[in-house]
Design a protein around this motif. Structure first.
Motif, PDB file in Angstrom:
ATOM      1  N   GLY A 265       0.813  -1.216   0.000  1.00 48.05           N
ATOM      2  CA  GLY A 265       0.000   0.000   0.000  1.00 48.05           C
ATOM      3  C   GLY A 265       0.845   1.263   0.000  1.00 48.05           C
ATOM      4  O   GLY A 265       0.399   2.316   0.462  1.00 48.05           O
ATOM      5  N   PHE A 324      -5.130   8.066  -1.474  1.00 44.76           N
ATOM      6  CA  PHE A 324      -4.769   7.830  -0.079  1.00 44.76           C
ATOM      7  C   PHE A 324      -5.680   6.736   0.486  1.00 44.76           C
ATOM      8  O   PHE A 324      -6.670   6.339  -0.139  1.00 44.76           O
ATOM      9  CB  PHE A 324      -4.915   9.119   0.736  1.00 44.76           C
ATOM     10  CG  PHE A 324      -3.843  10.142   0.470  1.00 44.76           C
ATOM     11  CD1 PHE A 324      -2.510   9.863   0.752  1.00 44.76           C
ATOM     12  CD2 PHE A 324      -4.165  11.389  -0.052  1.00 44.76           C
ATOM     13  CE1 PHE A 324      -1.516  10.818   0.514  1.00 44.76           C
ATOM     14  CE2 PHE A 324      -3.179  12.347  -0.281  1.00 44.76           C
ATOM     15  CZ  PHE A 324      -1.856  12.053  -0.008  1.00 44.76           C
ATOM     16  N   SER A 325      -5.370   6.306   1.711  1.00 42.67           N
ATOM     17  CA  SER A 325      -6.118   5.199   2.304  1.00 42.67           C
ATOM     18  C   SER A 325      -7.602   5.508   2.462  1.00 42.67           C
ATOM     19  O   SER A 325      -8.434   4.605   2.468  1.00 42.67           O
ATOM     20  CB  SER A 325      -5.511   4.813   3.660  1.00 42.67           C
ATOM     21  OG  SER A 325      -5.526   5.941   4.531  1.00 42.67           O
TER      22      SER A 325
ATOM     23  N   LEU B   3     -15.870   7.878  -0.383  1.00 46.13           N
ATOM     24  CA  LEU B   3     -15.094   7.821  -1.626  1.00 46.13           C
ATOM     25  C   LEU B   3     -15.881   8.476  -2.753  1.00 46.13           C
ATOM     26  O   LEU B   3     -15.345   9.249  -3.539  1.00 46.13           O
ATOM     27  CB  LEU B   3     -14.772   6.362  -1.970  1.00 46.13           C
ATOM     28  CG  LEU B   3     -14.034   6.157  -3.289  1.00 46.13           C
ATOM     29  CD1 LEU B   3     -12.707   6.922  -3.281  1.00 46.13           C
ATOM     30  CD2 LEU B   3     -13.778   4.681  -3.537  1.00 46.13           C
ATOM     31  N   HIS B   6     -15.524  12.114  -2.594  1.00 49.83           N
ATOM     32  CA  HIS B   6     -14.217  12.571  -3.053  1.00 49.83           C
ATOM     33  C   HIS B   6     -14.184  12.636  -4.570  1.00 49.83           C
ATOM     34  O   HIS B   6     -13.697  13.566  -5.164  1.00 49.83           O
ATOM     35  CB  HIS B   6     -13.114  11.605  -2.620  1.00 49.83           C
ATOM     36  CG  HIS B   6     -12.871  11.611  -1.156  1.00 49.83           C
ATOM     37  ND1 HIS B   6     -12.842  12.776  -0.414  1.00 49.83           N
ATOM     38  CD2 HIS B   6     -12.643  10.600  -0.293  1.00 49.83           C
ATOM     39  CE1 HIS B   6     -12.596  12.472   0.845  1.00 49.83           C
ATOM     40  NE2 HIS B   6     -12.478  11.167   0.943  1.00 49.83           N
ATOM     41  N   CYS B  43     -11.544   8.272 -12.029  1.00 50.86           N
ATOM     42  CA  CYS B  43     -10.958   7.997 -10.732  1.00 50.86           C
ATOM     43  C   CYS B  43     -11.123   6.544 -10.327  1.00 50.86           C
ATOM     44  O   CYS B  43     -10.621   6.123  -9.306  1.00 50.86           O
ATOM     45  CB  CYS B  43     -11.587   8.887  -9.664  1.00 50.86           C
ATOM     46  SG  CYS B  43     -11.163  10.605  -9.901  1.00 50.86           S
ATOM     47  N   ALA B  45     -11.064   2.339 -11.306  1.00 52.88           N
ATOM     48  CA  ALA B  45     -10.269   1.475 -12.166  1.00 52.88           C
ATOM     49  C   ALA B  45     -11.007   1.080 -13.446  1.00 52.88           C
ATOM     50  O   ALA B  45     -10.464   1.177 -14.535  1.00 52.88           O
ATOM     51  CB  ALA B  45      -9.872   0.231 -11.391  1.00 52.88           C
ATOM     52  N   TYR B  54      -8.604   0.557  -6.181  1.00 50.64           N
ATOM     53  CA  TYR B  54      -7.451   0.291  -5.319  1.00 50.64           C
ATOM     54  C   TYR B  54      -7.092   1.542  -4.534  1.00 50.64           C
ATOM     55  O   TYR B  54      -7.056   2.640  -5.082  1.00 50.64           O
ATOM     56  CB  TYR B  54      -6.258  -0.153  -6.165  1.00 50.64           C
ATOM     57  CG  TYR B  54      -4.996  -0.315  -5.344  1.00 50.64           C
ATOM     58  CD1 TYR B  54      -4.720  -1.526  -4.696  1.00 50.64           C
ATOM     59  CD2 TYR B  54      -4.109   0.744  -5.179  1.00 50.64           C
ATOM     60  CE1 TYR B  54      -3.581  -1.668  -3.924  1.00 50.64           C
ATOM     61  CE2 TYR B  54      -2.970   0.617  -4.405  1.00 50.64           C
ATOM     62  CZ  TYR B  54      -2.704  -0.588  -3.777  1.00 50.64           C
ATOM     63  OH  TYR B  54      -1.584  -0.724  -3.001  1.00 50.64           O
ATOM     64  N   LYS B  55      -6.834   1.370  -3.262  1.00 51.74           N
ATOM     65  CA  LYS B  55      -6.369   2.487  -2.440  1.00 51.74           C
ATOM     66  C   LYS B  55      -5.042   2.102  -1.804  1.00 51.74           C
ATOM     67  O   LYS B  55      -4.867   0.951  -1.371  1.00 51.74           O
ATOM     68  CB  LYS B  55      -7.381   2.804  -1.326  1.00 51.74           C
ATOM     69  CG  LYS B  55      -8.730   3.279  -1.817  1.00 51.74           C
ATOM     70  CD  LYS B  55      -9.585   3.852  -0.700  1.00 51.74           C
ATOM     71  CE  LYS B  55     -10.318   2.811   0.100  1.00 51.74           C
ATOM     72  NZ  LYS B  55     -11.519   2.294  -0.540  1.00 51.74           N
ATOM     73  N   THR B  56      -4.095   3.050  -1.738  1.00 50.29           N
ATOM     74  CA  THR B  56      -2.892   2.783  -0.969  1.00 50.29           C
ATOM     75  C   THR B  56      -3.269   2.764   0.510  1.00 50.29           C
ATOM     76  O   THR B  56      -4.396   3.095   0.877  1.00 50.29           O
ATOM     77  CB  THR B  56      -1.833   3.881  -1.194  1.00 50.29           C
ATOM     78  OG1 THR B  56      -2.305   5.105  -0.638  1.00 50.29           O
ATOM     79  CG2 THR B  56      -1.537   4.085  -2.687  1.00 50.29           C
ATOM     80  N   THR B  57      -2.314   2.402   1.352  1.00 49.58           N
ATOM     81  CA  THR B  57      -2.582   2.451   2.798  1.00 49.58           C
ATOM     82  C   THR B  57      -1.921   3.678   3.428  1.00 49.58           C
ATOM     83  O   THR B  57      -1.742   3.738   4.645  1.00 49.58           O
ATOM     84  CB  THR B  57      -2.109   1.161   3.500  1.00 49.58           C
ATOM     85  OG1 THR B  57      -0.721   0.975   3.207  1.00 49.58           O
ATOM     86  CG2 THR B  57      -2.890  -0.039   3.013  1.00 49.58           C
ATOM     87  N   VAL B  58      -1.556   4.640   2.610  1.00 51.12           N
ATOM     88  CA  VAL B  58      -0.934   5.869   3.115  1.00 51.12           C
ATOM     89  C   VAL B  58      -2.028   6.831   3.577  1.00 51.12           C
ATOM     90  O   VAL B  58      -2.936   7.158   2.813  1.00 51.12           O
ATOM     91  CB  VAL B  58      -0.074   6.539   2.013  1.00 51.12           C
ATOM     92  CG1 VAL B  58       0.533   7.840   2.524  1.00 51.12           C
ATOM     93  CG2 VAL B  58       0.998   5.579   1.524  1.00 51.12           C
ATOM     94  N   SER B  59      -1.925   7.279   4.823  1.00 56.68           N
ATOM     95  CA  SER B  59      -2.936   8.205   5.345  1.00 56.68           C
ATOM     96  C   SER B  59      -2.760   9.587   4.731  1.00 56.68           C
ATOM     97  O   SER B  59      -1.647  10.068   4.564  1.00 56.68           O
ATOM     98  CB  SER B  59      -2.802   8.345   6.870  1.00 56.68           C
ATOM     99  OG  SER B  59      -3.010   7.101   7.484  1.00 56.68           O
ATOM    100  N   ARG B  60      -3.892  10.200   4.449  1.00 58.41           N
ATOM    101  CA  ARG B  60      -3.844  11.574   3.961  1.00 58.41           C
ATOM    102  C   ARG B  60      -3.379  12.492   5.089  1.00 58.41           C
ATOM    103  O   ARG B  60      -3.746  12.306   6.250  1.00 58.41           O
ATOM    104  CB  ARG B  60      -5.245  11.993   3.490  1.00 58.41           C
ATOM    105  CG  ARG B  60      -5.275  13.367   2.862  1.00 58.41           C
ATOM    106  CD  ARG B  60      -6.680  13.775   2.428  1.00 58.41           C
ATOM    107  NE  ARG B  60      -6.651  15.107   1.872  1.00 58.41           N
ATOM    108  CZ  ARG B  60      -7.646  15.982   1.930  1.00 58.41           C
ATOM    109  NH1 ARG B  60      -8.786  15.631   2.525  1.00 58.41           N
ATOM    110  NH2 ARG B  60      -7.526  17.178   1.401  1.00 58.41           N
ATOM    111  N   ASN B  61      -2.525  13.452   4.738  1.00 53.94           N
ATOM    112  CA  ASN B  61      -2.028  14.454   5.677  1.00 53.94           C
ATOM    113  C   ASN B  61      -3.221  15.197   6.298  1.00 53.94           C
ATOM    114  O   ASN B  61      -3.988  15.857   5.599  1.00 53.94           O
ATOM    115  CB  ASN B  61      -1.112  15.407   4.891  1.00 53.94           C
ATOM    116  CG  ASN B  61      -0.486  16.497   5.737  1.00 53.94           C
ATOM    117  OD1 ASN B  61      -0.878  16.740   6.873  1.00 53.94           O
ATOM    118  ND2 ASN B  61       0.501  17.171   5.156  1.00 53.94           N
TER     119      ASN B  61
END
Lengths: 460, 460
Positions: A265, A324-325, B3, B6, B43, B45, B54-61
């Motif tokens: 991820g 983002f997640s 989502l 967004h 936006c 797939a 698909y979403k990364t697991t990185v949290s939005r700032n």
């Protein structure tokens, strides 16, 4: 650190690879020297108050203080200055900093002339442009570099250079992400992470910042990290063809990287500033790898293609598929930063960029790149003939020379002392660069030939 | 936020004053429209996977998420677009965004032409310049704007614009400082503080971010804050002549401000981007105030003097006397950020800047400024003749018109609906701007005259 120490430390540039203007090529008349250093007496209010200068009560940003370690290029600058004091008549040649030396093709500069002239007319004047870049340039970048890759005009953000965009990306990510870098790597990835508060302190024993994942890239692993031993991070900075090692990742390797990011991820920040130096069989964009649009950002630049190091023009591709997640598109936050912290690249530089991507401009850029690649061949052959293990060069303007068992700084000093040639010590790019020297292929042919002649005398 | 939400929210510009390209002046053929909006289907797939992108697991700032509130110019942009749908044949005039409209004097563009051309020659080519700017330009800025004020060449950092430098300053300060802003003010001060994590959430009830000190500037206090009621903060952003109110602080007022900062140990970030519009008797730099070098930074720009909004050139003066609480010079950290996160302004723009500061260039800049000041007079006289209380204008290219008891947005809509003129609602610059409209004097004379004719018809 005491006040006295602060005041006696000269204002330094940064540890970034392209920072200190220790630029000693044969055309120094056109090259700005470093900013005048702060003199001690100017930092204090008056001679009689030397110990009682007024101080605000604003605390210094603790992250900035972490940066004290690792000032690569200012250190080179100091050593070069000392060298010139010792040998005032030396004809110093710089193959250190990766600064372009060849003129910009006229097809490109004439477009910038034309745009400059137009700005003085009612018909040709324009004020604020779109922060994201001019529509025609965004479209040309998308179709030139990302044709059939699913990257569209509105995924492209034109900028004043990859270095600047890397910092803007770090502002998007904020303090709470974890990062991984290739070791060795372009120092800006690490430094910008430190500045944003993503790391702990610098550890002198292993020459690493706490909290950064250093992905070792050495001859043993073909300069591609062993991903099975890499910890998951939020962000992975990856540069290919690589600065400083010159290694270019294969399609299989990049597929591994994308799969690794997807499994974790993570977001890859892919620096392709040297992509046009890579041979045809290699991937020139991370987006050639299936699925990359969901895990990667790509940043690039006209600097090393068209000699735009001083003109300032680059771009970053942020696919709308990258989320983002919480499902929020990364591109939306990047767009917000571009709009709030930036106001677009110079319209004149953008006119130059558009000319770069015309058929004539592309041809001219390829000629400049081929010229530097011939320089690279000369340097590679020189060190090969002297029996060194030489890496990089083939797909990048950097040659990575191995001096096993020796300190990079010792080799740097030896070369400077005995040949008056400035290189870059590999350890300045990270601990895994120890024992290597980076030799840049950016230089006039005569200087490259002269430097190689001196290398041959030194190491014959 | 889901989502779906967004994805259906278009990529927006920022709330910054100069951000959204809702630029409707009569020369729209040269003006880029906003970036193409993200369409919903792009936006995700594939159509059949609409709910499972698909979403990364990185949290939005989390700081970026705070910015949701207060999107001023995109909102104007939306309303303008709706207006054009309703009145497709309307001759819309923009006195909204502060974008320059008059050509750049030829003495300046010819220097940029010359530099562009030189870059195609061996003798004239230059690569990386000093990140801090070319020595000659730094010296010219110091001697033109700070003669006898003790600001020297090495205190000047040349940049791609004041907006960009404001964000770089915020990166220097980091997350742990507190900030004060004039209310109303240029939105970048607030937004960059939010992005850096200096604030809490936006509060809808009072339209303020938690943690920011809003210094009220209204007709009642002559648009200068009552400092006795202002809480101490680390950083004080102060713009004079002011955007949006057009008010210019007197020497006495700036002396109060400097003393206030000194008493509190604060750092003033003084935005003097409109200084050349101020009359001769007013201070044109914070450094005219004794002691200011120990408490202030000044940022400025060629944008509104030479029409460089698209060329991109500004500067920041950071006196070596300005120290953090531990005695470390602020200039050293700013220098480090400039070197690590920036690579200097475009060399072509810098050539233009140097030409601006030649005797002929200065004369030409003054002529452009005088032209816009004549526009200002026309606008001021128009609203005066209609019985409005009108502020600003005299020392700034902005006119601040009071509509007591009315909502800024209502007045904005009324003017747009009935005159097809775009202005800026004062509440977009902060809660104390409610009830005001900002009218920009940047426009062709014919457009300004036509707009004023329509104002007279509407409010006669």
């Amino acid at each position: 650190m005491s006040l006295t120490q602060h005041l006696s430390t000269p204002i330094s540039s940064s540890s970034s690879a392209f920072v200190a203007h220790s630029n000693f090529n044969s055309r120094t008349k056109n090259v700005s020297l470093p900013a005048k250093r702060f003199s001690i007496c100017k930092c204090i209010a008056a001679p009689q108050e030397a110990q009682t200068a007024y101080k605000t009560t604003v605390s210094r940003n603790a992250n900035m203080a972490k940066l004290q370690a690792g000032y690569l290029f200012p250190e080179i600058s100091r050593r070069r200055a000392a060298h010139l004091l010792k040998y005032p008549d030396a004809q110093v040649i710089s193959l250190g900093i990766g600064d372009t030396t060849e003129p910009i093709p006229e097809v490109i500069t004439s477009a910038m002339e034309k745009r400059s002239r137009a700005l003085s007319t009612l018909e040709g004047y324009s004020g604020y442009g779109a922060e994201q870049g001019e529509k025609a340039l965004r479209a040309a970048i998308a179709s030139t570099f990302y044709r059939n890759l699913g990257i569209e005009e509105d995924d492209i953000f034109v900028s004043d250079g990859a270095k600047c965009d890397l910092s803007r990306l770090q502002v998007v990510f904020g303090a709470d992400v974890t990062i991984a870098v290739q070791d060795p790597s372009y120092p800006v990835y690490v430094d910008s992470g430190v500045i944003m508060g993503q790391t702990g302190q610098f550890q002198k024993d292993d020459q690493k910042f706490v909290g950064i994942e250093y992905m070792k890239c050495t001859p043993e692993n073909g300069f591609f990290p062993d991903l099975s031993s890499v910890s998951r991070t939020d962000i992975i900075f990856f540069c290919s063809p690589n600065n400083p090692t010159g290694a270019a990742a294969t399609r299989e390797q990049l597929t591994q990287l994308v799969n690794f990011a997807k499994d974790n991820g993570s977001i890859i920040v892919y620096d392709s500033a040297y992509a046009m130096y890579a041979s045809k069989d290699l991937p020139h964009s991370i987006f050639e790898i299936p699925g990359a649009k969901e895990v990667a950002i790509e940043t690039s630049s006209f600097s090393k293609y068209a000699g735009f190091t001083g003109v300032r023009l680059g771009w970053t591709a942020v696919p709308k598929q990258l989320l983002f997640s919480d499902g929020f598109p990364v591109a939306k936050d990047f767009n917000r930063i571009v709009c709030t912290c930036f106001n677009g690249a110079s319209n004149i530089a953008q006119a130059g960029g558009l000319a770069c991507l015309s058929p004539e401009g592309l041809k001219a850029m390829h000629e400049v790149i081929d010229f530097y690649k011939e320089n690279t061949n000369i340097i590679v052959e020189t060190f090969n003939s002297l029996g060194f293990n030489v890496y990089g060069g083939k797909n990048a303007p950097y040659v990575w020379v191995h001096f096993p068992g020796r300190s990079s700084w010792d080799v740097f000093s030896e070369i400077l002392e005995k040949t008056h040639v400035v290189t870059t010590p590999g350890s300045g790019f990270g601990p895994a660069g120890e024992g290597f020297i980076r030799v840049s292929a950016f230089g006039h042919r005569s200087n490259v030939l002269e430097a190689c002649k001196r290398f041959k005398q030194l190491y014959k």
